[in-house]
Structure formats: structure tokens, C-alpha cells
Design an enzyme around this catalytic site. Structure first.
Site, mmCIF file in Angstrom:
data_model
loop_
_atom_site.group_PDB
_atom_site.id
_atom_site.type_symbol
_atom_site.label_atom_id
_atom_site.label_comp_id
_atom_site.label_asym_id
_atom_site.label_seq_id
_atom_site.Cartn_x
_atom_site.Cartn_y
_atom_site.Cartn_z
ATOM 1 N N LYS A 1 1.105 -1.456 -1.121
ATOM 2 C CA LYS A 1 2.088 -1.446 -2.203
ATOM 3 C C LYS A 1 2.903 -0.137 -2.281
ATOM 4 O O LYS A 1 3.829 0.034 -1.517
ATOM 5 C CB LYS A 1 1.410 -1.797 -3.527
ATOM 6 N N ASP B 1 -10.551 -0.578 -2.677
ATOM 7 C CA ASP B 1 -9.224 -1.178 -2.556
ATOM 8 C C ASP B 1 -8.350 -0.580 -3.648
ATOM 9 O O ASP B 1 -8.410 -0.986 -4.810
ATOM 10 C CB ASP B 1 -9.327 -2.699 -2.693
ATOM 11 N N PHE C 1 -9.553 -9.366 -6.688
ATOM 12 C CA PHE C 1 -8.345 -9.821 -5.968
ATOM 13 C C PHE C 1 -8.095 -8.867 -4.811
ATOM 14 O O PHE C 1 -7.858 -7.683 -5.013
ATOM 15 C CB PHE C 1 -7.105 -9.885 -6.862
HETATM 16 C C1 LIG Z 1 -1.634 -6.778 -4.079
HETATM 17 C C2 LIG Z 1 -3.043 -6.515 -3.746
HETATM 18 C C3 LIG Z 1 -3.588 -6.900 -2.502
HETATM 19 C C4 LIG Z 1 -2.810 -7.705 -1.478
HETATM 20 O O1 LIG Z 1 -1.672 -7.060 -1.039
HETATM 21 P P1 LIG Z 1 -0.542 -7.920 -0.267
HETATM 22 O O2 LIG Z 1 0.434 -6.888 0.204
HETATM 23 O O3 LIG Z 1 0.048 -8.862 -1.282
HETATM 24 O O4 LIG Z 1 -1.208 -8.643 0.838
HETATM 25 C C5 LIG Z 1 -4.901 -6.562 -2.237
HETATM 26 N N1 LIG Z 1 -5.654 -5.895 -3.131
HETATM 27 C C6 LIG Z 1 -5.181 -5.524 -4.344
HETATM 28 C C7 LIG Z 1 -6.061 -4.778 -5.279
HETATM 29 C C8 LIG Z 1 -3.861 -5.839 -4.699
HETATM 30 O O5 LIG Z 1 -3.409 -5.499 -5.905
#
Ligand SMILES: *Cc1c(COP(=O)(O)O)cnc(C)c1O
Length: 425
Positions: free
Chosen positions: A274, A233, A146
Site C-alpha cells: 500500500k 502484516d 485480512f
Molecule cells: C490490503 C491488504 C492486503 C492485500 O493487499 P493487496 O495489495 O490488495 O493485495 C493484505 N494485508 C492487509 C493487512 C491489507 O490491508
């Protein structure tokens, strides 16, 4: 199945239902206030927040230091765009570079945008530095990843709900199973046009999938051998969530758990979002060293709001809090306690199959099919009992409270969870 809420709450739910696109399926609870590990609904009922806005609110709701930074800066200067310099951005960039030990940062707003940015940097690097023929670069990603919701990012997802009828998709991505070094090596070996390997150190959305020990280090070694960029990520796993400053940090016992001399792996591109703002403001970033970041030149990438003065001040305050309050150390300690208390319960449970995770990023797997509504019903009952959590992938419930929780509060929460689960035995 959706029982009606208090008239007060129902009105807010009806408004969203009538006027908002239906791109989420929220648990029926309407919140109006948050402080630390708690949120309150519009009827004044108090809950423990066990989602933390998908790990954006690691520092707790409305942390006074972060809110002060927001208030102070918002009265002075909010946005200049990057057409001009301002007196905050450079200070922020230096702060971030030193905090995460990279030469440079490229500031963005949302997580998905930062992932897009990393993809673009990796592709440019591939053409300009690795000399891959133009438009031939491939990026290896993991199954069940994701990384966000934009068209390119969903192009390399395998989640049908996220993709169906949104094509055509962006090409140039190859999928391998998560935590499978052999599969990764085979793809990289066979394909000289691989520019990068993009990976989540723990797959949060997929249900808190923790890779095998050593997977990240072995992937790093492969990337080194084949001159492939490693992109981590850490939007969900970073910022103390997994008991270390970053999930890719080495194991040590310093308060920040960020032993930079012994990272488990150091990615070439680090993606954050985040919790770098403590959930106060949309702030994301890509960090890299100069030989990589220098492929970005004026006009090649940008964002009107990226790195704006409010975002910059908020993020610095939020990251100060992580160190001042030793959140990584606390997440590590409370995470071990959470899993061991849950394990004691699971040993004699028919409803819960297992608990897994690191630090305070954990999930329990419910002993029912992903199509069943058992996990949803458990979350509804948890809500009634004063604790908010959400199922992911049907039969998995993620438990990720703010990292400012105390041990006494965590024990109280486990008591609520256990009491609730017993009602389903
Ligand atoms: C939440 C998340 C995203 C996307 O972030 P947004 O601010 O919602 O665009 C990408 N990668 C990971 C691992 C996430 O948990």
C-alpha cells in the site's frame, strides 16, 4: 436503493457495471482528480478522502515528489525483469533495508503477493532451519484476519464471502482468536510443527480491531521461546498510518516515531505494501534478516515486475516524503484529536456506539446490526456533505484520511461527520 447520479457520472457507473466483473460494491461517486487530502468527481464536486485507498495514499493524492519520481524514471527505464541487473534495484534494496532496519528485502508488487512470499519463506525456513518434517509446517493466523485475495491467502480467512465456492484450499494454517495470548501459547506448545505466527498489528479490514496492550510483545516472547517466526502484516498499519512509522515500533517522540532501539516488537518477517508507494504504483515487500532470507535461492521464487526501476524510484520518493513531512508525528497528533472530538459527540449520541483506533486509522461503530444499512446510508450522506468513507462489516465506518491533513482540515472534517451523524439521531 441506488439513487441515480448525474448523467455524466451514471455513464461511468453503467460502463463498469456492464463490462467489469462485479467484485466490488462501490459507493456511487465517480472520481476524476485528486490532490493531497481532496478528490473531485466528474461533476467537479470536491470531497475529503477519508479512505485513502485503504491507507495506500498516506502521502496524499498525486504528491508532486512521488509523481516526479514516476515521470523521471518512466522515461529512462521501466522494466528489465530480474534476468539482468539494473542500476536502481540495489540502491532501492539498500534504502529499504536501512529504512526499516532489516538485512534484506524481497520486492513484490501487491500486498497479497507479499503475504504469499512471507508464507513461502517461513515454510522453507521451517524445513531447512527448524528441521520440521517436509510438508508438515503449520502457520498460526488470527480469526477475522485480512491478508489478501489469492487462493492460499483466503485459505486461512474465515470470511465466508471471500471463501465460498473457491475451494479446495491450501492446508497448513491454524486459527486462533485475535489478541488472545493464551490461545496462541496453547497452539504453539501443543504443536512442534508451528513455523510462524502471522498477525496484523491492528486488524484494519475487520473494523480497526486494536489488540490489548502488550499482546504483540507477549506474542513476540512466545515466538522466541518456541522458535517460531513472527510475521507482521503491516500493509495497512505501516508507513506512519497509526502514528508511528510501523504499528510495531516502540513509543517515542522523535519525528518519525520509529525508535528502532525500542521497537515494541521486531518481527522476523515484515510485510509492507500500500503506502510504500504513496498509492502511485503497486509496490510491496517482505523484509527479513539474512539467516531467514537466505532460504530463498535462485529459481525458488520470483516476479517479473517485482522491484522494477519505476516501483523502486517511486517507493524511495514516497518513503522520503514520510520522513520529510513528519507524517507519523502528524498522524499521532491528529488521531488523538479526532478520537477526542468524536468522543465528545458520542457521549450524547444514540447513533454511534464508540470510536476506536490509533493514529489516523480509526473506525466508529454504528449502533445498529451489521445487517442494517444505516452505516451505508450515513456514508451516502457523508458523500453528499463532501466526505468519502466506506462501511466495513455492515455497521462499522472506517475513517482514514491521508496523513498530510492539517489540524484545521481535520476539524472541518469532524464538523462534517458530526453534522451528518446528527441527521440520523
Ligand atoms: C490490503 C491488504 C492486503 C492485500 O493487499 P493487496 O495489495 O490488495 O493485495 C493484505 N494485508 C492487509 C493487512 C491489507 O490491508
Amino acid at each position: 436503493m441506488q439513487e441515480r447520479q448525474s448523467t455524466n457520472a451514471q455513464e461511468y457507473i453503467d460502463l463498469e457495471d456492464r463490462y467489469g466483473a462485479h467484485n466490488y460494491h462501490p459507493l456511487p461517486v465517480v472520481l476524476e482528480k485528486g490532490e493531497g487530502v481532496y478528490v473531485w468527481d466528474v461533476d467537479g464536486k470536491k470531497y475529503f478522502d477519508f479512505l485513502s485507498a485503504y491507507s495506500a495514499v498516506n502521502q496524499g493524492h498525486c504528491h508532486p515528489k512521488i509523481i516526479k519520481a514516476l515521470n523521471d524514471q518512466s522515461q529512462l527505464l521501466t522494466l528489465t525483469s530480474r534476468a539482468f541487473y539494473n542500476n536502481v534495484l540495489g540502491q532501492y534494496e539498500k534504502y529499504m533495508a536501512e529504512y526499516f532496519k532489516f538485512d534484506m528485502i524481497l520486492p513484490m508488487n501487491t500486498g497479497a503477493e507479499a503475504v504469499e512470499t512471507a508464507v513461502k519463506i517461513a515454510r522453507r525456513w521451517a524445513y531447512q532451519k527448524k528441521r520440521i518434517p517436509e510438508n508438515q509446517a503449520q502457520i498460526v493466523v488470527c480469526k477475522n484476519n485480512f491478508h489478501g485475495r489469492t487462493t492460499t491467502v483466503i485459505s486461512f480467512s474465515n470470511d465466508e464471502d471471500a471463501k465460498k465456492n473457491f475451494g479446495p484450499f491450501t492446508s497448513g494454517f491454524i486459527q486462533v482468536p485475535y489478541s488472545d495470548v493464551q490461545a496462541l501459547e496453547q497452539v504453539i506448545k501443543e504443536n512442534p510443527n508451528v513455523a510462524a505466527f502471522l498477525v496484523e498489528p491492528i486488524q484494519g479490514e475487520a473494523g480497526v480491531n486494536v489488540p490489548a496492550d502488550g499482546f504483540l510483545a507477549e506474542a513476540r516472547a512466545l515466538c522466541d521461546t518456541y522458535n517460531v517466526l513472527m510475521i507482521c502484516d503491516e500493509i495497512q498499519t505501516g508507513i506512519a498510518r497509526t502514528g508511528k512509522l510501523l504499528a510495531t515500533c516502540g513509543n517515542c517522540t522523535c519525528p518519525n516515531r520509529d525508535c528502532s532501539n525500542t521497537p515494541e516488537v521486531k518481527p522476523d518477517l515484515l510485510i509492507l505494501g500500500k503506502a510504500i508507494s504513496g498509492g502511485v504504483y503497486p509496490v510491496s515487500a517482505v523484509l527479513a534478516n539474512k539467516p531467514i532470507m537466505e532460504v530463498i535461492t535462485p529459481g525458488s521464487h520470483g516476479s517479473t515486475f517485482g522491484g522494477n526501476p519505476v516501483a523502486a524510484k517511486v517507493a524511495m520518493a514516497a518513503l522520503d516524503v514520510v520522513k520529510e513531512e513528519r507524517l507519523a508525528e502528524n498522524a499521532d497528533k491528529l488521531g488523538n484529536l479526532f478520537r477526542s472530538l468524536m468522543q465528545d459527540y458520542i457521549a450524547q449520541s444514540k447513533v454511534v456506539r464508540l470510536v476506536r483506533g490509533k493514529g489516523l486509522l480509526n473506525a466508529v461503530v454504528i449502533n445498529d446490526s451489521p445487517e442494517s444499512d444505516t452505516a451505508w446510508n450515513i456514508c451516502m450522506r457523508l458523500r453528499d456533505n463532501g466526505l468519502l468513507a466506506k462501511p466495513t462489516h455492515g455497521n462499522i465506518i472506517r475513517f482514514a484520511p491521508p496523513l498530510v491533513m492539517t489540524e484545521a482540515e481535520l476539524r472541518e472534517c469532524v464538523a462534517i461527520i458530526v453534522k451528518t451523524l446528527r441527521e440520523f439521531e
